[in-house]
Write an enzyme that holds these catalytic residues in place. Structure first.
Site, PDB file in Angstrom:
ATOM      1  N   ASP A 101       0.870  -1.174   0.000  1.00  0.00           N
ATOM      2  CA  ASP A 101       0.000   0.000   0.000  1.00  0.00           C
ATOM      3  C   ASP A 101       0.909   1.227   0.000  1.00  0.00           C
ATOM      4  O   ASP A 101       1.880   1.300   0.760  1.00  0.00           O
ATOM      5  CB  ASP A 101      -0.875  -0.009   1.270  1.00  0.00           C
ATOM      6  N   ASP A 203      -3.168   4.667  -2.307  1.00  0.00           N
ATOM      7  CA  ASP A 203      -4.245   5.210  -1.481  1.00  0.00           C
ATOM      8  C   ASP A 203      -4.718   6.566  -2.014  1.00  0.00           C
ATOM      9  O   ASP A 203      -3.896   7.430  -2.326  1.00  0.00           O
ATOM     10  CB  ASP A 203      -3.699   5.375  -0.054  1.00  0.00           C
ATOM     11  N   GLU A 245      -6.433   3.863  -5.977  1.00  0.00           N
ATOM     12  CA  GLU A 245      -7.764   4.037  -5.382  1.00  0.00           C
ATOM     13  C   GLU A 245      -8.303   5.413  -5.780  1.00  0.00           C
ATOM     14  O   GLU A 245      -7.647   6.427  -5.556  1.00  0.00           O
ATOM     15  CB  GLU A 245      -7.675   3.949  -3.854  1.00  0.00           C
ATOM     16  N   HIS A 319     -11.128  -3.177   3.315  1.00  0.00           N
ATOM     17  CA  HIS A 319     -11.037  -2.828   4.733  1.00  0.00           C
ATOM     18  C   HIS A 319     -11.850  -1.595   5.110  1.00  0.00           C
ATOM     19  O   HIS A 319     -11.919  -1.249   6.284  1.00  0.00           O
ATOM     20  CB  HIS A 319      -9.571  -2.604   5.093  1.00  0.00           C
ATOM     21  N   ASP A 320     -12.423  -0.900   4.133  1.00  0.00           N
ATOM     22  CA  ASP A 320     -13.238   0.281   4.407  1.00  0.00           C
ATOM     23  C   ASP A 320     -14.730   0.003   4.249  1.00  0.00           C
ATOM     24  O   ASP A 320     -15.549   0.890   4.504  1.00  0.00           O
ATOM     25  CB  ASP A 320     -12.890   1.410   3.419  1.00  0.00           C
TER      26      ASP A 320
HETATM   27  O1  ISL Z   1     -15.344   5.333   2.789  1.00  0.00           O
HETATM   28  C1  ISL Z   1     -14.903   6.439   2.860  1.00  0.00           C
HETATM   29  C2  ISL Z   1     -15.598   7.625   2.377  1.00  0.00           C
HETATM   30  O2  ISL Z   1     -16.670   7.898   3.254  1.00  0.00           O
HETATM   31  C3  ISL Z   1     -13.617   6.668   3.469  1.00  0.00           C
HETATM   32  O3  ISL Z   1     -13.549   5.982   4.662  1.00  0.00           O
HETATM   33  C4  ISL Z   1     -12.596   6.135   2.505  1.00  0.00           C
HETATM   34  O4  ISL Z   1     -12.124   4.973   3.041  1.00  0.00           O
HETATM   35  C5  ISL Z   1     -11.493   7.088   2.255  1.00  0.00           C
HETATM   36  O5  ISL Z   1     -12.063   8.140   1.579  1.00  0.00           O
HETATM   37  C6  ISL Z   1     -10.352   6.548   1.384  1.00  0.00           C
HETATM   38  O6  ISL Z   1      -9.764   5.472   1.969  1.00  0.00           O
HETATM   39  C7  ISL Z   1      -8.371   5.326   1.998  1.00  0.00           C
HETATM   40  O7  ISL Z   1      -7.709   6.427   2.580  1.00  0.00           O
HETATM   41  C8  ISL Z   1      -7.973   6.672   3.956  1.00  0.00           C
HETATM   42  C9  ISL Z   1      -7.900   5.426   4.828  1.00  0.00           C
HETATM   43  O8  ISL Z   1      -8.470   5.701   6.074  1.00  0.00           O
HETATM   44  C10 ISL Z   1      -8.602   4.267   4.191  1.00  0.00           C
HETATM   45  O9  ISL Z   1      -8.459   3.115   4.977  1.00  0.00           O
HETATM   46  C11 ISL Z   1      -8.032   4.100   2.813  1.00  0.00           C
HETATM   47  O10 ISL Z   1      -8.497   2.962   2.143  1.00  0.00           O
HETATM   48  C12 ISL Z   1      -6.958   7.675   4.419  1.00  0.00           C
HETATM   49  O11 ISL Z   1      -5.662   7.203   4.148  1.00  0.00           O
END
Ligand code: ISL
Ligand code: CA
Length: 551
Positions: A101, A203, A245, A319-320
């Site tokens: 990542d 990310d 992403e 994971h989100d």
């Molecule tokens: O789902 C979301 C939008 O409401 C956020 O939680 C989303 O996960 C975020 O916009 C993007 O995620 C990535 O970057 C974040 C991290 O917390 C996440 O785990 C990651 O996947 C910040 O680095």
């Protein structure tokens, strides 16, 4: 094997590991790198080609590692740089690559760059971040809110300015307009690639080209120039996978990231199908029931947009996000059938599928009952905002249990031992109660388990070029219950059907129909012919391969 099969990631299936929750080797309750190495045989048995490893870098863990304090060190709770190298090497022996990542939209507030940036306006690192003067009333320079709640601006007394942090205050955004920031990032990427990793998952990469003064955060004017520069400086000529992403990408902009003449990324993670299921006002914490025709249309638009150029990534969970079977299937009455149906429909599209840890056994959402059980920084940020909006604690918990990020982060369920075999100690987040019957050991021992179904899908992708190369056409698009599509390659057709409901349902088959074929995967009765109307059992899914079709 197909020796001419380049690039490798077109036939490979990915598997995401969230290290904190995967496997704890030393009993401190936190998953770690030696724990992952212990489980590589499980991943090899599944047949995956690469792991996307969520961050393991040194971090104060304000956001479980998505806040990096040192890109060239491993967080002590996860292990050492030697453990990391051992993971890369041990995985390679099993034909598995490790994709790291890359979190470079922001660093941790504990990164040495940010520490220097806060100490003096004259430090060159000060320019690595976004600083603005206070508004005339002393307040923040704009009313921009952070993703995890509250203002995105934070005051630092020593320099008399506000810094910008789009996620939590512990995640200050890097100023990519600064050339030295870019040089540092590219040099760091090269160091990691030279250690033999398989590529990067990037990310929130759509944020790096932001134009803050004009309020443009996603897909800003500098995004693609920076990605092209990154490609030249770190990625070109390497046999790796890159996936960015992007919460803002749509089929219209996808090829700007992954078109072959762009020299940027191999593919993107898009969230169009995810966001379509959220409330327009309250977002993820208030999901709508699944609108299958809309869901089918979105996935189909991506298949079409990237049919000739670019490449899709295919996923329902990470994971989100909530657990796929809880969000799109039936985790109670039809858990196994619906987990298999979802896998069938997603894995037989064109693109690279990603499995999130635990998905291969159909793990479900958390079902927490008390606020103290939650761990996620986003959940607690939302709690503040929703309390202010008058949402009750019970309603908040119900919402978080449906879509909060902790659902995906409960420990991997390995066995029916205490703490699901994840740890000998106390896990950092509670284990799901259903681990006593829902675990890797039990599922793999069951010939009708979810794992076996995933293993077959992964193997099929390596065997059948129609899955990686074939065209895509959906049928009966308005059908609210059943997803049906056909892949085409030469005189072959692969017909894929999945019932998204817990009732019997039927789907109309195109008039020309298809002849007899061979059932290559199913979670119900053997099927060799596709007659119209086709009636399916609850959550039934199958794929039939037909050869010798003309026209
Ligand atoms: O789902 C979301 C939008 O409401 C956020 O939680 C989303 O996960 C975020 O916009 C993007 O995620 C990535 O970057 C974040 C991290 O917390 C996440 O785990 C990651 O996947 C910040 O680095
Ligand atoms: Ca540990």
């Amino acid at each position: 094997m197909h020796p001419d099969d380049k690039p490798w990631w077109k036939r490979a299936t990915g598997y995401q590991i969230y290290p904190r929750s995967f496997n704890d080797s030393n009993g401190d309750g936190i998953g770690d790198l030696p724990g992952i190495i212990e489980k590589l045989d499980h991943l090899q048995a599944l047949g995956i080609g690469f792991v996307w490893l969520s961050p393991v870098y040194a971090s104060p863990m304000a956001d479980n590692g998505y806040d990096i304090a040192d890109y060239d060190a491993i967080a002590p709770e996860f292990g050492t740089m030697d453990d990391m190298q051992r993971l890369v090497d041990e995985a390679k022996v099993r034909g598995i690559r490790i994709v790291m990542d890359l979190v470079v939209n922001h660093t941790s507030s504990e990164h040495a760059w940010f520490q220097a940036a806060c100490a003096s306006r004259d430090a060159h690192e000060h320019e690595y971040y976004y600083w603005r003067d206070a508004a005339p009333d002393g307040g923040p320079p704009s009313d921009r809110r952070a993703v995890f709640g509250g203002s995105a601006w934070h005051w630092v007394e020593a320099v008399g300015r506000y810094y910008f942090a789009y996620f939590s205050s512990g995640q200050p955004d890097l100023n990519w307009q600064n050339r030295q920031v870019r040089r540092n990032v590219f040099a760091m990427m090269n160091r990691w690639l030279d250690r033999g990793i398989g590529g990067f998952r990037m990310d929130v990469i759509d944020l790096i080209g932001k134009d803050l003064d004009n309020g443009v955060l996603e897909q800003g004017p500098d995004l693609h120039p920076y990605l092209q520069e990154m490609h030249r400086e770190a990625l070109a000529g390497r046999d790796i996978l890159t996936v960015g992403e992007s919460w803002s990408v749509t089929p219209d902009t996808a090829l700007q990231y992954c078109g072959r003449e762009r020299y940027e990324l191999d593919m993107v993670f898009n969230f169009n199908h995810v966001v379509a299921g959220w409330d327009p006002e309250f977002g993820r914490f208030k999901p709508k029931p699944l609108d299958l025709p809309l869901f089918k249309r979105i996935l189909g638009e991506w298949q079409t947009a990237l049919a000739e150029d670019g490449w899709n990534s295919l996923f329902l969970s990470n994971h989100d996000l909530p657990r796929a079977v809880s969000r799109y299937g039936d985790p109670d009455r039809h858990r196994v059938a619906s987990a298999k149906m979802l896998a069938t429909v997603i894995h037989l599209m064109k693109g690279t599928p990603y499995i999130y840890q635990g998905e291969e056994i159909g793990m479900t959402n958390a079902n927490f009952t008390r606020l103290e059980q939650f761990r996620d920084v986003e959940t607690f940020g939302q709690l503040e905002d929703q309390r202010a909006a008058g949402v009750s604690e019970a309603d908040f918990i119900a919402g978080a249990n449906r879509t909060g990020r902790d659902n995906a982060r409960t420990p991997m369920q390995w066995s029916d031992e205490p703490s699901a075999g994840f740890t000998r100690g106390t896990p950092w987040i509670d284990v799901n109660d259903n681990a006593v019957h829902l675990n890797v050991e039990a599922d793999r021992a069951d010939p009708d388990g979810v794992f076996g179904h995933y293993r077959r899908l992964i193997a099929l992708r390596r065997q059948l070029p129609i899955i990686t190369e074939g065209g895509y056409r959906s049928f009966d698009d308005a059908n609210p219950c059943v997803f049906g599509y056909v892949r085409t390659l030469g005189d072959q057709r692969l017909v894929v059907v999945g019932n998204f409901t817990g009732e019997r349902a039927s789907i109309g088959v195109p008039a020309e129909g298809w002849g007899e074929g061979r059932c290559v995967i199913r979670n119900g009765p053997e099927r060799t012919t596709i007659d119209s109307p086709l009636s399916l059992a609850p959550y039934e899914s199958f794929a039939v391969l037909i050869t010798g079709v003309d026209g």
